[in-house]
Write an enzyme that holds these catalytic residues in place. Structure first.
Site, PDB file in Angstrom:
ATOM      1  N   HIS A 101       0.865  -1.188   0.000  1.00 16.48           N
ATOM      2  CA  HIS A 101       0.000   0.000   0.000  1.00 16.48           C
ATOM      3  C   HIS A 101       0.902   1.239   0.000  1.00 16.48           C
ATOM      4  CE1 HIS A 101      -2.752   3.115   1.343  1.00 16.48           C
ATOM      5  NE2 HIS A 101      -3.726   2.324   0.928  1.00 16.48           N
ATOM      6  N   GLU A 171      -3.827   1.911  -7.424  1.00 19.92           N
ATOM      7  CA  GLU A 171      -4.198   2.997  -6.520  1.00 19.92           C
ATOM      8  C   GLU A 171      -3.337   4.228  -6.812  1.00 19.92           C
ATOM      9  OE1 GLU A 171      -6.382   1.770  -2.767  1.00 19.92           O
ATOM     10  OE2 GLU A 171      -4.257   1.718  -2.332  1.00 19.92           O
TER      11      GLU A 171
HETATM   12  P1  PGA Z   1      -9.443   6.335   0.233  1.00 18.57           P
HETATM   13  O1  PGA Z   1      -8.177   5.381   0.493  1.00 18.57           O
HETATM   14  O2  PGA Z   1     -10.552   5.464  -0.300  1.00 18.57           O
HETATM   15  O3  PGA Z   1      -9.739   6.917   1.565  1.00 18.57           O
HETATM   16  O4  PGA Z   1      -9.001   7.367  -0.774  1.00 18.57           O
HETATM   17  C1  PGA Z   1      -7.878   4.337  -0.393  1.00 18.57           C
HETATM   18  C2  PGA Z   1      -6.737   3.532   0.138  1.00 18.57           C
HETATM   19  O5  PGA Z   1      -5.904   4.055   0.898  1.00 18.57           O
HETATM   20  O6  PGA Z   1      -6.632   2.332  -0.171  1.00 18.57           O
END
Ligand code: PGA
Length: 257
Positions: A101, A171
């Protein structure tokens, strides 16, 4: 290990909620809402990545989802203090883990470390969600080739026999924690690039079938669009998974035909 039903809806609770009691209430409420939903939902409708210490407790009460971890240690069994290794998480009740992440990468996690974590997690039979995403976008689209390179570099260090239980998450770092998600077409373009990288590494059959998720400012009003138009098989959701009403709205919206 998880038998994934698409769309795959994953919540990432990060350091919320503050207490185990609140977390248990959340799961009970969520499961009740899923069971009474007018939308036909699968037996297991969500994955929730929670703080490790809550995993056994939440795993023992959750009936409609899977509980997992937000990270694993890449160290083996032995003399290392203060971390949790995949086999401990698995036997403690985790079905899956997130690796790489951006909030973990920021702490200095290297490509080698990420690949090693993925290897150990998959060897321990934890379904593994491996995250990729650019920090910023340049006009020339160099971020696409950088992402492809990152995928190839990381996964070339992992034995492909283990890939069956791997899920890829896209992401964009610039979208995480903000109010502006990627557009579905921006997401689509990256998903193609990620699959292209996987095709060159492992072959087209795998690249076509591997599940890809989108994460970054997902909310009830944009969730379904990523699945319909963004080319992904599911979502990785931070803040909106920490609010039971928003999370159930997202789950329902993704399953409405
Ligand atoms: P968010 O975070 O949906 O709050 O933008 C996504 C993540 O950190 O996986």
């Amino acid at each position: 290990m998880i038998k994934c039903t698409v769309p795959i809806i994953v919540g990432n609770w990060k350091t919320t909620p503050e207490t185990l009691d609140i977390a248990k209430k959340f799961i009970k409420q969520l499961d009740k809402k899923i069971s009474s939903s007018k939308t036909k939902l699968p037996k297991k409708s969500y994955l929730l990545a929670v703080t490790d210490i809550f995993i056994p407790h939440l795993n023992s009460i959750s009936t409609r989802g899977y509980i997992g971890s937000q990270n694993v240690s890449g160290t083996g069994i032995g003399q290392v203090t203060g971390v949790n290794i995949p086999s401990q998480l698995l036997t403690g009740g985790a079905s899956f883990t997130i690796v790489g992440h951006s909030e973990v990468r920021k702490q200095g996690e290297t490509v080698d470390a990420r690949a090693h974590k993925v290897t150990l997690a998959l060897q321990s039979k934890l379904t593994t969600i491996l995250c990729f995403g650019e920090h910023t976008r340049d006009k020339n689209g160099n971020y696409l080739s950088e992402l492809e390179e990152d995928v190839k570099q990381t996964l070339s260090l992992v034995d492909r026999k283990l890939f069956e239980n791997l899920i890829i998450a896209y992401e964009p770092v610039w979208a995480i924690g903000g109010n502006t998600p990627a557009t579905a077409s921006e997401c689509f373009e990256v998903v193609i690039a990620l699959r292209r990288a996987l095709a060159s590494l492992v072959g087209i059959d795998y690249a076509k079938k591997v599940h890809v998720l989108y994460g970054g400012a997902v909310a009830p009003d944009n969730a379904k669009n990523f699945i319909e138009e963004g080319g992904v098989d599911g979502l990785l959701i931070g803040r909106a998974s920490q609010d039971v009403s928003k999370f159930i709205d997202i789950i329902n919206s993704c399953y409405i035909k």
